[in-house]
Motif scaffolding. Structure first.
Motif, short mmCIF file in Angstrom:
data_model
loop_
_atom_site.label_atom_id
_atom_site.label_comp_id
_atom_site.label_asym_id
_atom_site.label_seq_id
_atom_site.Cartn_x
_atom_site.Cartn_y
_atom_site.Cartn_z
N THR A 133 0.83 -1.21 0.00
CA THR A 133 0.00 0.00 0.00
C THR A 133 0.86 1.25 0.00
OG1 THR A 133 -1.64 -1.23 1.28
CG2 THR A 133 -1.89 1.16 1.18
N ALA A 136 2.09 1.87 -3.33
CA ALA A 136 1.05 2.31 -4.26
C ALA A 136 0.96 3.83 -4.34
CB ALA A 136 -0.32 1.74 -3.84
N GLU A 380 -14.14 -0.36 -11.46
CA GLU A 380 -13.22 -0.19 -10.33
C GLU A 380 -13.80 0.81 -9.34
OE1 GLU A 380 -9.18 -0.57 -13.11
OE2 GLU A 380 -9.75 1.33 -12.17
N SER A 381 -13.22 0.82 -8.14
CA SER A 381 -13.60 1.84 -7.18
C SER A 381 -13.26 3.21 -7.75
CB SER A 381 -12.86 1.62 -5.86
OG SER A 381 -13.06 2.73 -4.98
N VAL A 464 0.87 -6.22 -4.53
CA VAL A 464 -0.15 -5.66 -3.64
C VAL A 464 -0.45 -4.20 -4.02
CG1 VAL A 464 -0.69 -5.02 -1.25
CG2 VAL A 464 0.40 -7.21 -1.74
N THR A 466 -0.50 -2.64 -6.86
CA THR A 466 -1.38 -2.43 -8.01
C THR A 466 -2.85 -2.59 -7.64
OG1 THR A 466 -1.18 -4.76 -8.65
CG2 THR A 466 0.40 -3.21 -9.60
N TYR A 467 -3.12 -3.32 -6.56
CA TYR A 467 -4.50 -3.50 -6.08
C TYR A 467 -4.89 -2.44 -5.07
CZ TYR A 467 -8.30 -5.48 -3.28
OH TYR A 467 -9.46 -5.67 -2.57
N ALA A 468 -3.96 -2.08 -4.18
CA ALA A 468 -4.27 -1.17 -3.07
C ALA A 468 -4.65 0.22 -3.55
CB ALA A 468 -3.08 -1.09 -2.11
N THR A 470 -6.67 1.21 -5.58
CA THR A 470 -8.09 1.39 -5.90
C THR A 470 -8.99 1.26 -4.67
OG1 THR A 470 -8.43 -0.98 -6.34
CG2 THR A 470 -7.67 0.39 -8.16
N LEU A 471 -8.38 1.15 -3.46
CA LEU A 471 -9.18 0.87 -2.27
C LEU A 471 -9.65 2.10 -1.53
CD1 LEU A 471 -7.24 -2.17 -0.73
CD2 LEU A 471 -9.28 -2.19 -2.18
#
Length: 556
Positions: A133, A136, A380-381, A464, A466-468, A470-471
């Motif tokens: 994160t 990110a 996506e978010s 991780v 690349t995913y975090a 968008t959270l």
């Protein structure tokens, strides 16, 4: 971005990497690589601790949090000074004097190998996700600047950080943190000065506008466990979070294990605690100032440029119509904001504030429709809080200062990422590889494995990251990851200070604590800060209940 800004960024990256390699002297043993031979002065340790916390997540996510939510977030840190005082008389002298490389080594001395390994595994899991994160945050900036996929932007900051961390160990990381901390503070102060000078209204009127929207509300004394940020969640839940983070998280423990003495380790934590809250307030004030600035200068309807391009391509006509509505609503809100700044008595100020808040509501409603459209188009978010500050920096700051701030974001990222990767590698090697795979080997062998572990954790963090992104607010994501694990881990260390506690009780208590926190996290609306209190409490109660009355003899 202008070539002068590029020059500042490249010069800084080159300096940090070369200086990190230069500081690798004396890291040819595991004591030098993991604890700098206990040679670091208190001020270096303190600044390193602060730099590890003041990550790129803070520079991007917390400033964005300030722009959208105001000062409420600072309540999270109200328990920090108390936590540092408690640690200064408990875990710091205990761990510094125990001759361990990781906090979890002590758990085997006190309890047993399975408790040590399970606790270390939970740390690796939580910190591995958190460092992703943290990575990110600069990835978001570079993705927006270069227009390249997030995965390449993440690699751009991750690869050089992994390289100098692999080479230099904790000594290189700590000394780099000192320089990076200076750059971070300078860039924050500089952007705040620019905001004050470019603000279309006076500081007094800016504060009135910020206050009218609730962004200056610092204290919330309501006791509601479903509310994220209140005075009580900060003092109680925040204290447990900070106790666990600074007392049991290897990324922090490794800092004060490298201090020259127990007293210098205590001093470093106390200093970092009392500087953290003012710095956090400064970061939030930057975000609030950006919010006020954009009351008079029209920002984009969508801050995320990738989402804006996707919506324009697929819903062009509908988005253009929304843009026209937004422009009209913004003009009316700007006029209302000017009325607030020009009001000269309490009655007219109150009336102007009511009109302004109504216009603000209209603008946010249109923004909400645009965000919903972006979510439908991209799948996506659509929360774009992490793109607010990057947009401001790249479009509003003077030449050179944008490069300085981006260099500050890189500095914050590298200081935190390097610290986390170093602690992950240390735990992987000391608590797993040396304990279970190769108990006897030369220092050069363990150092080679440590560098390999650093590279592997760097790769995991990139995935991780690349995913975090968008959270939502990245600073909240980090604290949510941490709170899920930290309370239960803290409970094990609290049990270690209870004479009657035994290994079986600690291990089962940790299992039950994580199970209960999992239920609270996924099955209730309880705010995440309270998970720290719940996890620690459950582990201690279960651990003591299962330990019986016999005490394992204390180590000399």
């Amino acid at each position: 971005m202008h070539w002068i800004n590029w020059l500042i960024v490249i010069a800084y990256l080159t300096y940090v990497v070369t200086d990190g390699v230069r500081k690798s002297k004396g890291t040819d043993t595991i004591a030098g690589y993991f604890t700098a031979n206990k040679s670091l002065p208190w001020w270096v340790v303190g600044l390193s601790v602060m730099a590890t916390q003041l990550s790129a997540v803070t520079m991007i996510g917390t400033t964005g949090q300030g722009a959208t939510d105001g000062l409420r977030f600072v309540q999270l840190y109200f328990g920090l000074p108390l936590a540092m005082v408690i640690l200064g008389v408990t875990l710091v002298p205990l761990l510094h004097g125990s001759g361990v490389y990781t906090a979890y080594e002590y758990l085997e001395q006190r309890f047993d190998a399975k408790t040590r390994s399970f606790t270390a595994f939970l740390f690796l899991l939580s910190r591995g996700m958190s460092v992703g994160t943290i990575m990110a945050a600069p990835g978001v900036v570079f993705s927006a600047v270069f227009g390249i996929p997030l995965v390449w932007a993440v690699a751009l900051i991750g690869v050089p950080t992994v390289i100098y961390t692999m080479i230099g160990g904790v000594q290189a990381v700590a000394w780099a943190d000192v320089k990076q901390m200076v750059l971070i503070v300078v860039s924050l102060v500089a952007i705040m000065c620019v905001l004050l000078m470019q603000m279309p209204t006076s500081p007094h009127d800016a504060l009135q506008i910020a206050g009218a929207t609730g962004r200056l509300k610092t204290f919330d004394f309501g006791f509601n466990i479903n509310e994220q940020y209140t005075f009580w969640s900060g003092v109680l839940g925040g204290t447990f979070l900070m106790l666990s983070y600074f007392g049991t998280d290897q990324s922090q423990v490794q800092r004060y294990l490298a201090a020259r003495s127990v007293d210098e380790a205590k001093t470093s934590l106390i200093v970092s605690a009392y500087w953290k809250i003012p710095l956090q307030a400064l970061v939030l004030c930057v975000g609030i100032s950006v919010f006020v600035y954009y009351q008079f200068v029209q920002p984009p309807l969508l801050y995320n440029p990738v989402h804006e391009q996707a919506v324009t391509a697929q819903r062009g006509a509908a988005y253009d119509e929304l843009q026209n509505e937004y422009a009209t609503a913004f003009t009316m809100r700007e006029a209302a904001a000017l009325e607030v700044s020009e009001a000269d008595d309490e009655v007219s100020t109150t009336a102007a504030m009511e009109i302004f808040l109504a216009r603000e509501g209209e603008v946010q409603a249109i923004r909400g429709r645009a965000l919903s459209m972006a979510e439908e188009v991209t799948g996506e978010s659509s929360r774009d809080v992490n793109y607010i500050i990057p947009h401001f920096v790249l479009n509003e700051l003077p030449l050179g200062l944008a490069g300085l701030f981006i260099a500050g974001i890189i500095a914050a990222a590298m200081s935190s990422i390097s610290s986390e990767l170093n602690s992950l590698a240390t735990t992987s090697v000391i608590d797993f590889y040396r304990r279970w795979v190769r108990p006897e080997a030369s220092d050069s062998h363990y150092l080679a494995v440590s560098r390999g572990a650093t590279a592997l954790w760097g790769l995991f963090a990139c995935v991780v990251a690349t995913y975090a992104a968008t959270l939502g607010s990245l600073i909240e994501v980090v604290n949510r990851f941490g709170s899920f694990f930290y309370g239960s881990i803290l409970g094990v260390f609290l049990l270690a200070m209870i004479p009657r506690a035994r290994g079986t009780g600690a291990f089962v208590g940790l299992l039950v604590g994580m199970t209960v926190v999992g239920f609270v996290n996924f099955g209730t609306d309880v705010a995440y800060l309270w998970q720290n209190v719940i996890g620690a409490g459950v582990v201690v109660v279960v651990g003591v209940a299962l330990s019986g009355s016999k005490r394992k003899p204390a180590l000399p």
